[in-house]
Design a protein around this motif. Sequence first.
Motif, PDB file in Angstrom:
ATOM      1  N   LEU A 150       1.017  -1.199  -0.095  1.00  0.00           N
ATOM      2  CA  LEU A 150       0.125  -0.064   0.224  1.00  0.00           C
ATOM      3  C   LEU A 150       0.512   0.926  -0.182  1.00  0.00           C
ATOM      4  O   LEU A 150       0.664   1.928  -0.143  1.00  0.00           O
ATOM      5  CB  LEU A 150      -0.829   0.190   1.302  1.00  0.00           C
ATOM      6  CG  LEU A 150      -2.423  -0.583   0.975  1.00  0.00           C
ATOM      7  CD1 LEU A 150      -3.265  -0.430   2.615  1.00  0.00           C
ATOM      8  CD2 LEU A 150      -2.712   0.146  -0.032  1.00  0.00           C
ATOM      9  N   ALA A 151       2.139   1.329   1.072  1.00  0.00           N
ATOM     10  CA  ALA A 151       3.291   2.530   1.104  1.00  0.00           C
ATOM     11  C   ALA A 151       3.654   2.680  -0.334  1.00  0.00           C
ATOM     12  O   ALA A 151       3.698   3.819  -0.564  1.00  0.00           O
ATOM     13  CB  ALA A 151       3.500   2.370   1.795  1.00  0.00           C
ATOM     14  N   ASN A 152       4.068   2.035  -0.848  1.00  0.00           N
ATOM     15  CA  ASN A 152       4.763   1.606  -2.084  1.00  0.00           C
ATOM     16  C   ASN A 152       3.589   2.169  -3.253  1.00  0.00           C
ATOM     17  O   ASN A 152       3.630   2.986  -4.205  1.00  0.00           O
ATOM     18  CB  ASN A 152       4.960  -0.102  -3.351  1.00  0.00           C
ATOM     19  CG  ASN A 152       5.743   0.103  -4.230  1.00  0.00           C
ATOM     20  OD1 ASN A 152       5.635   0.436  -5.024  1.00  0.00           O
ATOM     21  ND2 ASN A 152       7.396   0.853  -3.935  1.00  0.00           N
ATOM     22  N   HIS A 153       2.809   1.964  -3.207  1.00  0.00           N
ATOM     23  CA  HIS A 153       1.162   2.543  -3.952  1.00  0.00           C
ATOM     24  C   HIS A 153       1.042   3.857  -3.566  1.00  0.00           C
ATOM     25  O   HIS A 153       1.003   4.968  -5.259  1.00  0.00           O
ATOM     26  CB  HIS A 153       0.391   1.942  -3.689  1.00  0.00           C
ATOM     27  CG  HIS A 153      -0.685   2.067  -4.885  1.00  0.00           C
ATOM     28  ND1 HIS A 153      -0.955   2.390  -5.668  1.00  0.00           N
ATOM     29  CD2 HIS A 153      -2.343   3.288  -4.191  1.00  0.00           C
ATOM     30  CE1 HIS A 153      -2.116   2.795  -6.748  1.00  0.00           C
ATOM     31  NE2 HIS A 153      -2.899   3.294  -5.879  1.00  0.00           N
ATOM     32  N   LEU A 154       1.145   4.216  -2.538  1.00  0.00           N
ATOM     33  CA  LEU A 154       0.852   5.666  -2.071  1.00  0.00           C
ATOM     34  C   LEU A 154       2.654   6.335  -2.133  1.00  0.00           C
ATOM     35  O   LEU A 154       1.926   7.594  -3.084  1.00  0.00           O
ATOM     36  CB  LEU A 154       0.745   5.800  -0.640  1.00  0.00           C
ATOM     37  CG  LEU A 154      -0.852   5.555  -0.344  1.00  0.00           C
ATOM     38  CD1 LEU A 154      -0.441   5.341   1.183  1.00  0.00           C
ATOM     39  CD2 LEU A 154      -1.335   6.379  -0.741  1.00  0.00           C
ATOM     40  N   ALA A 155       3.828   6.014  -2.697  1.00  0.00           N
ATOM     41  CA  ALA A 155       5.095   6.271  -2.743  1.00  0.00           C
ATOM     42  C   ALA A 155       5.172   7.141  -4.216  1.00  0.00           C
ATOM     43  O   ALA A 155       5.267   8.138  -4.803  1.00  0.00           O
ATOM     44  CB  ALA A 155       6.218   5.039  -2.687  1.00  0.00           C
TER      45      ALA A 155
END
Length: 424
Positions: A150-155
């Motif tokens: 999820l965090a990668n998607h946001l990054a």
Amino acid sequence: MSAAIALVDGNNFYAACEQSVDPSIVRQPVVVLSNNDGCIIARSPEARALGIKMGQPYFKVRHDLKRLGVTVRSSNYALYADMSQRLMRILEAYSEELEIYSIDEAFLKISRPSNHDLRPWARQLRESTYQSIGIPISIGLGTSKGQAKLANHLAKTVPDYAGIFDLSVVNDPDTWLNKVDVESVWGIGSKMARWCRIRGVNNARQLRDMSSSALHKKYGVVGIRLQHELRGHSCQPLVVLPLPKKETCVSRSFSHPITSLDELSKAISSYTVRASEKLRTQKQRAGTITIFTRTSPFIQSVYSKSATETLVMPSNDTSVLLQVALRLTRLIFKAHRPLIKAGVLMQNLHSTNHLQTNLLKEYDPKVLEKRERLMNTIDSLNHRYGNGTINWAACGLNQGWVMRREKLGSAATTRLTEIPIVYT
Ligand SMILES: [Mg+2]
């Protein structure tokens, strides 16, 4: 010290690899095409900014691409595989544990420092990767694989975060989770996403907070695991050792339809030779071979056929596998059918550590050992002097059906003669 999980992902990996070995196209619009120069499968950010879409068939947009000055490249898997290995080596040096997830993605385990802030570590990793191999990466951090994804998607989607997003230290994680559509959550298929939407669960935060019992009733332990991961409880440990392969497949589309048994046999032979090499690299032997071929699914007389044979004794000897494959080719061939694809599938794989012999088949360990030495010699010659240095006559010399790759860039990292020239 708590441990964090990071998901590192190469941005527009194939296009970035092409740019990395050709300085003349850095910061220029670049697209990469799928096999046989079919569709667009990767775009540099500059190409994306021009409104070029993923998946567009090349023949439909070739004139537009030319007009816009976009560089077009055929997919060059030798280059991407080599760059991937280099990327993984860097990531390994920056992590305590590494799980290679795909050609351009890996999960990393890393301990948090006393101030919990892993951003300096992430910044350094990004810099080091870009400096060493010229590939920009995005880093997502959390306490589980689900959160890291999820965090990668946001990054990637929040420009202000410059490719690094840490869900564990961000001020108001819920606000961010509200911004992630339920479809983008890792492990959610289109069916499950639809089921969520019907229940008013539209984003990652709502999925995390929805009733576990409803999720469990419909999706069992898979659904619960997904929810736990979103809550930051790690349910899926890193798979550090690659699992032994269960099957190995080599299949390709032809550059033009073929209609002769001779051509099909040569194509199947080439794929069998490649699959046998793969088996030897994986230290495995195949117990079953399947070969298949088909016409285009869009013509009137669609034809598709496969044939399978179980070997008396598992093998990774090219000549043994070729004999079987060629026998099977005669079974699947049908005259007057324009075949556009064929492949070889090796299954029932056994480790080379043990050989399952057969009571009814005599075999001489000395002969087997000699054959193994021969195969190793062929492999090392091909590795050293380039693929096809030693080839099998069954593959033929004139391979007119070989995949179209008219826009192929250089094998800059794997072929001595194609090393980029920096200064002349
Ligand atoms: Mg990627």
